[in-house]
Scaffold this motif. Structure first.
Motif, PDB file in Angstrom:
ATOM      1  N   LEU A 331       6.502   2.920  33.864  1.00 59.20           N
ATOM      2  CA  LEU A 331       7.575   3.869  33.650  1.00 59.20           C
ATOM      3  C   LEU A 331       8.120   3.787  32.230  1.00 59.20           C
ATOM      4  CD1 LEU A 331       9.562   3.674  37.013  1.00 59.20           C
ATOM      5  CD2 LEU A 331       7.838   5.326  36.307  1.00 59.20           C
ATOM      6  N   PHE A 332       7.523   2.928  31.410  1.00 54.35           N
ATOM      7  CA  PHE A 332       7.891   2.829  30.004  1.00 54.35           C
ATOM      8  C   PHE A 332       6.611   2.706  29.193  1.00 54.35           C
ATOM      9  CE2 PHE A 332       7.691  -1.494  31.636  1.00 54.35           C
ATOM     10  CZ  PHE A 332       6.966  -2.165  30.666  1.00 54.35           C
ATOM     11  N   ASP A 333       6.704   2.910  27.894  1.00 53.42           N
ATOM     12  CA  ASP A 333       5.552   2.784  27.007  1.00 53.42           C
ATOM     13  C   ASP A 333       5.434   1.327  26.559  1.00 53.42           C
ATOM     14  OD1 ASP A 333       3.623   2.869  25.005  1.00 53.42           O
ATOM     15  OD2 ASP A 333       4.205   4.895  24.376  1.00 53.42           O
ATOM     16  N   PRO A 334       4.367   0.622  26.998  1.00 57.43           N
ATOM     17  CA  PRO A 334       4.221  -0.796  26.629  1.00 57.43           C
ATOM     18  C   PRO A 334       4.149  -1.024  25.127  1.00 57.43           C
ATOM     19  CG  PRO A 334       2.774  -0.252  28.454  1.00 57.43           C
ATOM     20  CD  PRO A 334       3.318   1.046  27.934  1.00 57.43           C
ATOM     21  N   ARG A 335       3.768   0.003  24.363  1.00 55.28           N
ATOM     22  CA  ARG A 335       3.701  -0.147  22.912  1.00 55.28           C
ATOM     23  C   ARG A 335       5.097  -0.220  22.289  1.00 55.28           C
ATOM     24  NH1 ARG A 335      -0.095   5.012  22.208  1.00 55.28           N
ATOM     25  NH2 ARG A 335       1.616   5.717  23.549  1.00 55.28           N
ATOM     26  N   LEU A 336       6.083   0.315  22.994  1.00 54.25           N
ATOM     27  CA  LEU A 336       7.450   0.298  22.478  1.00 54.25           C
ATOM     28  C   LEU A 336       8.239  -0.895  23.000  1.00 54.25           C
ATOM     29  CD1 LEU A 336       8.336   4.096  22.814  1.00 54.25           C
ATOM     30  CD2 LEU A 336       7.513   2.867  20.800  1.00 54.25           C
ATOM     31  N   PHE A 337       7.942  -1.307  24.234  1.00 53.71           N
ATOM     32  CA  PHE A 337       8.665  -2.429  24.856  1.00 53.71           C
ATOM     33  C   PHE A 337       7.668  -3.557  25.119  1.00 53.71           C
ATOM     34  CE2 PHE A 337      10.793   1.527  25.932  1.00 53.71           C
ATOM     35  CZ  PHE A 337      12.096   1.263  25.532  1.00 53.71           C
ATOM     36  N   VAL A 338       7.261  -4.191  24.035  1.00 58.22           N
ATOM     37  CA  VAL A 338       6.173  -5.175  24.084  1.00 58.22           C
ATOM     38  C   VAL A 338       6.544  -6.377  24.935  1.00 58.22           C
ATOM     39  CG1 VAL A 338       4.689  -6.666  22.702  1.00 58.22           C
ATOM     40  CG2 VAL A 338       5.341  -4.400  21.840  1.00 58.22           C
ATOM     41  N   GLU A 339       7.734  -6.894  24.766  1.00 61.80           N
ATOM     42  CA  GLU A 339       8.127  -8.099  25.500  1.00 61.80           C
ATOM     43  C   GLU A 339       8.207  -7.824  27.007  1.00 61.80           C
ATOM     44  OE1 GLU A 339       8.329 -11.108  24.322  1.00 61.80           O
ATOM     45  OE2 GLU A 339       7.754 -10.324  22.362  1.00 61.80           O
ATOM     46  N   ALA A 340       8.716  -6.637  27.374  1.00 64.39           N
ATOM     47  CA  ALA A 340       8.774  -6.285  28.798  1.00 64.39           C
ATOM     48  C   ALA A 340       7.376  -6.202  29.383  1.00 64.39           C
ATOM     49  CB  ALA A 340       9.522  -4.962  28.977  1.00 64.39           C
ATOM     50  N   TRP A 341       6.430  -5.654  28.598  1.00 61.29           N
ATOM     51  CA  TRP A 341       5.057  -5.557  29.100  1.00 61.29           C
ATOM     52  C   TRP A 341       4.422  -6.936  29.250  1.00 61.29           C
ATOM     53  CZ3 TRP A 341       1.510  -3.636  31.835  1.00 61.29           C
ATOM     54  CH2 TRP A 341       0.186  -4.055  31.684  1.00 61.29           C
ATOM     55  N   ARG A 342       4.630  -7.802  28.266  1.00 64.04           N
ATOM     56  CA  ARG A 342       4.030  -9.142  28.351  1.00 64.04           C
ATOM     57  C   ARG A 342       4.551  -9.897  29.571  1.00 64.04           C
ATOM     58  NH1 ARG A 342       4.521 -10.915  21.941  1.00 64.04           N
ATOM     59  NH2 ARG A 342       2.734  -9.670  21.187  1.00 64.04           N
ATOM     60  N   ALA A 343       5.827  -9.760  29.857  1.00 64.56           N
ATOM     61  CA  ALA A 343       6.389 -10.427  31.033  1.00 64.56           C
ATOM     62  C   ALA A 343       5.801  -9.845  32.317  1.00 64.56           C
ATOM     63  CB  ALA A 343       7.917 -10.282  31.038  1.00 64.56           C
ATOM     64  N   PHE A 344       5.645  -8.516  32.355  1.00 70.10           N
ATOM     65  CA  PHE A 344       5.058  -7.875  33.534  1.00 70.10           C
ATOM     66  C   PHE A 344       3.615  -8.324  33.737  1.00 70.10           C
ATOM     67  CE2 PHE A 344       2.394  -4.556  35.312  1.00 70.10           C
ATOM     68  CZ  PHE A 344       3.048  -4.236  36.490  1.00 70.10           C
ATOM     69  N   GLU A 345       2.822  -8.352  32.656  1.00 66.18           N
ATOM     70  CA  GLU A 345       1.417  -8.751  32.769  1.00 66.18           C
ATOM     71  C   GLU A 345       1.291 -10.187  33.263  1.00 66.18           C
ATOM     72  OE1 GLU A 345      -2.663  -9.210  30.072  1.00 66.18           O
ATOM     73  OE2 GLU A 345      -0.760  -8.630  29.120  1.00 66.18           O
ATOM     74  N   ALA A 346       2.128 -11.082  32.743  1.00 69.71           N
ATOM     75  CA  ALA A 346       2.087 -12.483  33.183  1.00 69.71           C
ATOM     76  C   ALA A 346       2.414 -12.596  34.665  1.00 69.71           C
ATOM     77  CB  ALA A 346       3.056 -13.310  32.350  1.00 69.71           C
ATOM     78  N   GLN A 347       3.422 -11.849  35.113  1.00 68.48           N
ATOM     79  CA  GLN A 347       3.775 -11.867  36.539  1.00 68.48           C
ATOM     80  C   GLN A 347       2.643 -11.321  37.396  1.00 68.48           C
ATOM     81  OE1 GLN A 347       7.384  -9.597  36.762  1.00 68.48           O
ATOM     82  NE2 GLN A 347       8.631 -11.161  35.745  1.00 68.48           N
ATOM     83  N   LEU A 348       1.961 -10.269  36.905  1.00 70.72           N
ATOM     84  CA  LEU A 348       0.862  -9.673  37.665  1.00 70.72           C
ATOM     85  C   LEU A 348      -0.302 -10.644  37.793  1.00 70.72           C
ATOM     86  CD1 LEU A 348      -0.519  -7.357  39.086  1.00 70.72           C
ATOM     87  CD2 LEU A 348      -1.057  -6.347  36.854  1.00 70.72           C
ATOM     88  N   ARG A 349      -0.658 -11.320  36.719  1.00 70.20           N
ATOM     89  CA  ARG A 349      -1.756 -12.297  36.789  1.00 70.20           C
ATOM     90  C   ARG A 349      -1.408 -13.440  37.746  1.00 70.20           C
ATOM     91  NH1 ARG A 349      -5.768 -11.419  33.168  1.00 70.20           N
ATOM     92  NH2 ARG A 349      -5.297 -10.063  31.382  1.00 70.20           N
ATOM     93  N   LEU A 350      -0.171 -13.874  37.710  1.00 70.80           N
ATOM     94  CA  LEU A 350       0.253 -14.940  38.616  1.00 70.80           C
ATOM     95  C   LEU A 350       0.174 -14.476  40.064  1.00 70.80           C
ATOM     96  CD1 LEU A 350       1.442 -17.786  38.929  1.00 70.80           C
ATOM     97  CD2 LEU A 350       3.716 -16.777  38.677  1.00 70.80           C
TER      98      LEU A 350
END
Length: 388
Positions: A331-350
């Motif tokens: 619901l957001f552009d990961p290129r603009l909110f990089v830190e939010a995306w990195r946190a989401f990706e880490a949670q998804l892998r876990l």
């Protein structure tokens, strides 16, 4: 015959057959409009009156999503009411039925069990929540769903909103009596004795170890007089996980995790197969995540404006022997909110590692690599996302 005469005859019928639930609600052909049907479907006779001390018979509410204008009809089922769920009227009627008390001799005074397809159960819950409906006073105890995969998040939501235990059922139309029921003891699914299930790897080798992932094959065992019937071994196309031995069922059950075509399978060490990413693993992680995009085409049922309560927008593709790419629309552009995306990706892998032990095993032993790409809103077309 006018309506007044019809009502008189209906009341006369009720006096004669007072021990039966005295109506059924069905869809009216392809229009899907609810119609009230009085009486009992011939040629089936009314049930015998309960004997002294016999437990009250439960009332079942059977529901269909009504997308094709019809719902399943079970004339042999005593104490069953069929409610069409094609539009808002159908869901409103169903809720009224659940909250109403009845006086059918020998039966419970409220419907205690609902049999409903999983998509319809989701829409029912969505309808209740957006309309701020309270189900206080309902006698509902069990919700029986049928699906290919139900996530824990949807299970929790359905149980909490309907205040009833969800029991899932798995099957397919190719073999009508191949219906596996979720076991209340081990949590896995078991077929009846007339069905012989097998779990095999990608090379069709039999798997038996608990927690192993494989493809489900099903054979209908022939009865004594089935001499003219072929014995077919049906490939379900579903990834399942073998359960531990169940004392109640006397066997190891299985749990469906989605389609093979929606999952990743690779060659592991020793010539075996690994399923590091299953459809259900991703769906479990994304199903109710508030930052994930949802498909937005209008529902056929007109109950809710979108199908967003059912399907997050993601796509999975193999990119070689040990590589895969998972695309998730946010619901957001990961290129603009990089830190939010990195946190989401880490949670998804876990979450993927916790859901499936073969995810980390494939990384450690076979060099498996999963690329996860976050996409801005509107990147994935609805027809391209994974739905099961």
């Amino acid at each position: 015959m006018d309506k007044a005469q019809y009502q008189i005859l209906a009341q006369e019928w009720l006096q004669t057959n007072a021990s039966l639930p005295h109506f059924m609600i069905r869809t009216g052909g392809t229009t899907g409009m609810p119609t009230l049907q009085w009486g009992y479907m011939p040629p089936y006779a009314p049930p015998a009156a309960p004997s002294p001390g016999e437990a009250l018979r439960p009332l079942y509410l059977k529901a269909g999503d009504g997308r094709q204008g019809t719902v399943p009809h079970f004339p042999r089922d005593v104490g069953a009411l069929i409610a069409p769920l094609r539009d808002e009227d159908g869901y409103r009627i169903m809720i009224e039925i659940l909250k109403t008390k009845y006086n059918f001799a020998g039966y419970e005074d409220q419907f205690s069990r609902v049999s409903i397809p999983l998509p319809a159960a989701k829409k029912l819950v969505h309808y209740i929540l957006v309309n701020n409906i309270e189900l206080h006073g309902s006698g509902l105890k069990e919700v029986h769903t049928n699906s290919s995969f139900v996530t824990q998040s949807w299970r929790n939501k359905i149980e909490s909103v309907l205040n009833a235990k969800l029991i899932d059922h798995y099957g397919f139309t190719e073999i009508q009596n191949a219906r596996a029921h979720e076991c209340p003891y081990c949590g896995y699914y078991h077929f009846p004795d007339t069905i012989y299930p097998e779990v095999v790897d990608a090379r069709d080798r039999l798997l038996t170890a608990p927690h192993a992932n494989g493809r489900l094959l099903v054979t209908r065992l022939l009865k004594e007089h089935d001499h003219a019937m072929p014995a077919l071994r049906f490939d379900s196309g579903d990834v399942v996980q073998i359960g531990a031995y169940c004392e109640m069922a006397g066997e190891c059950g299985f749990k469906p995790w989605g389609k093979v075509d929606h999952s990743i399978v690779i060659d592991g060490t020793g010539g075996g197969s690994l399923y590091p990413v299953r459809y259900g693993d991703i769906q479990e992680a994304l199903d109710h995540h508030p930052l994930v995009g949802r498909i937005d085409n209008t529902r056929h049922s007109l109950v809710t404006p979108t199908e967003g309560d059912a399907f997050p927008k993601w796509r999975l593709a193999s990119q070689g022997d040990c590589r895969a790419r998972l695309e998730v629309e946010m619901l957001f552009d990961p290129r603009l909110f990089v830190e939010a995306w990195r946190a989401f990706e880490a949670q998804l892998r876990l979450a993927l590692a916790r859901s499936n032990r073969e995810y980390q095993h494939a990384i450690d032993t076979a060099g498996f690599h999963l690329e996860i790409a976050g996409l801005p809103p509107g990147s994935l077309k609805d027809r391209d996302v994974m739905k099961s």
